[in-house]
Design an enzyme around this catalytic site. Structure first.
Site, PDB file in Angstrom:
ATOM      1  N   HIS A   1      76.681 -21.302   2.803  1.00 32.09           N
ATOM      2  CA  HIS A   1      77.629 -20.300   3.322  1.00 32.09           C
ATOM      3  C   HIS A   1      77.179 -18.892   2.938  1.00 32.09           C
ATOM      4  O   HIS A   1      77.276 -17.960   3.732  1.00 32.09           O
ATOM      5  CB  HIS A   1      79.034 -20.537   2.754  1.00 32.09           C
ATOM      6  CG  HIS A   1      79.663 -21.828   3.167  1.00 32.09           C
ATOM      7  ND1 HIS A   1      79.876 -22.870   2.289  1.00 32.09           N
ATOM      8  CD2 HIS A   1      80.125 -22.255   4.360  1.00 32.09           C
ATOM      9  CE1 HIS A   1      80.456 -23.870   2.923  1.00 32.09           C
ATOM     10  NE2 HIS A   1      80.619 -23.529   4.179  1.00 32.09           N
TER      11      HIS A   1
ATOM     12  N   GLN B   1      72.520 -24.088  10.615  1.00 30.28           N
ATOM     13  CA  GLN B   1      71.682 -24.965  11.437  1.00 30.28           C
ATOM     14  C   GLN B   1      71.849 -26.438  11.035  1.00 30.28           C
ATOM     15  O   GLN B   1      71.551 -27.334  11.807  1.00 30.28           O
ATOM     16  CB  GLN B   1      70.222 -24.511  11.297  1.00 30.28           C
ATOM     17  CG  GLN B   1      69.200 -25.357  12.013  1.00 30.28           C
ATOM     18  CD  GLN B   1      69.396 -25.374  13.525  1.00 30.28           C
ATOM     19  OE1 GLN B   1      69.925 -24.419  14.098  1.00 30.28           O
ATOM     20  NE2 GLN B   1      69.015 -26.472  14.162  1.00 30.28           N
TER      21      GLN B   1
ATOM     22  N   ARG C   1      80.605 -31.475   1.502  1.00 34.33           N
ATOM     23  CA  ARG C   1      80.852 -32.917   1.295  1.00 34.33           C
ATOM     24  C   ARG C   1      79.925 -33.523   0.241  1.00 34.33           C
ATOM     25  O   ARG C   1      80.180 -34.638  -0.212  1.00 34.33           O
ATOM     26  CB  ARG C   1      80.734 -33.681   2.614  1.00 34.33           C
ATOM     27  CG  ARG C   1      81.893 -33.386   3.561  1.00 34.33           C
ATOM     28  CD  ARG C   1      81.956 -34.360   4.717  1.00 34.33           C
ATOM     29  NE  ARG C   1      83.208 -34.231   5.453  1.00 34.33           N
ATOM     30  CZ  ARG C   1      83.365 -33.542   6.578  1.00 34.33           C
ATOM     31  NH1 ARG C   1      82.351 -32.909   7.117  1.00 34.33           N
ATOM     32  NH2 ARG C   1      84.558 -33.474   7.166  1.00 34.33           N
TER      33      ARG C   1
END
Ligand code: PAF
Length: 278
Positions: free
Chosen positions: A34, A145, A184
């Site tokens: 991020h 991406q 995750r």
């Protein structure tokens, strides 16, 4: 840095923001992937807006919406340190008020791979991104991406609906052993975390084959399956070579293509990809 949770409030402030506006949509629990999006937006924009919203409509009924990791205060301090101008963090009731009944459905590409395994997922993504684009009105929006099919779906939506912004895909940020950064990854226990790097090894092997001149897609897909199959804790969902825009399986490697892989490591689902071009 302003932290805003209301749509009216954001729209009222928007007219004072310097353009271009760069938007980074996130579901929070921020990591270096991020941060790479935010830094790219910072370089290319006068105003950087980051959204933090765990979007319920992109999770299936048996998926991890309820336990998706959240760390709002920590996220805000990361964004403050990156000189972000605005954080938009609406509630579900703000984004989906009672009576909400309009959805954005991108056909074709969403029937393949992630779309086939997670029915309704891309409808939720396309709908929330359309809403965020309308609310923030950015010149550019930045996506990782790693979620290559998501990028392709959003680009198609922007093109088909003549939306006035550019979609920028930012290269995947990886851990030292190659595992693609993802919120995750926090679900993985020690042995699972070690096993998860097999996705990167499988993709790298195929990229190596391509660089060495191999153009046999069956051989390449089989190579990924074999390498992933060697990890007992990892269960492959798919491994394929696709067109990066349509996500159709390619029959020849004359044009740039994408090697994609998805697998379950314990109860955690991970995806990754690597471009194949000279
Ligand atoms: O990639 C994500 O984090 C989400 O799918 C997005 C783009 C923020 C939409 O909820």
């Amino acid at each position: 840095m302003e932290v805003i949770s209301g749509i009216g409030e954001l729209k009222a402030l928007r007219s004072c923001w310097m353009r271009p506006i760069g938007l980074v949509p996130t579901m929070g629990y921020l990591h270096d992937g991020h941060v790479a999006l935010v830094r790219r937006a910072r370089e290319e924009s006068k105003t950087v807006v980051v959204t933090i919203f765990v979007n319920p409509t992109q999770f299936g009924p048996s998926e991890d919406f309820g336990c998706y990791p959240r760390a709002f205060e920590r996220d805000v301090s990361i964004l403050q340190a990156e000189a972000v101008d605005v954080v938009f963090a609406p509630s579900s009731a703000v984004m989906y008020p009672e009576g909400f009944s309009t959805w954005v459905e991108v056909e074709g590409i969403t029937s393949r791979f992630e779309g086939a395994i997670r029915p309704g997922h891309f409808r939720g993504v396309a709908t929330v991104c359309s809403k965020l684009f309308n609310i923030v009105d950015p010149e550019r929006a930045y996506f990782g991406q790693k979620d290559a099919q998501q990028v392709a779906v959003i680009r198609k939506m922007v093109q088909d609906l003549n939306m006035n912004l550019d979609i920028e895909a930012v290269p995947t940020v990886r851990e030292a052993d190659g595992l693609a950064m993802s919120s995750r990854n926090a679900y993985l226990n020690g042995p699972e975390r070690a096993a998860a790097a097999v996705l990167f090894r499988a993709l790298s092997a195929v990229q190596e084959m391509y660089r060495a001149g191999c153009r046999d897609m069956t051989k390449m897909s089989n190579c990924m399956r074999r390498i992933v199959g060697e990890e007992k804790l990892v269960e492959l969902d798919y491994a394929a070579i696709v067109d990066p825009a349509s996500f159709e399986v390619v029959n020849s490697l004359e044009h740039p293509a994408l090697a994609i892989v998805a697998a379950r490591v314990g109860s955690t689902r991970l995806i990754d990809n690597m471009p194949l071009h000279v």
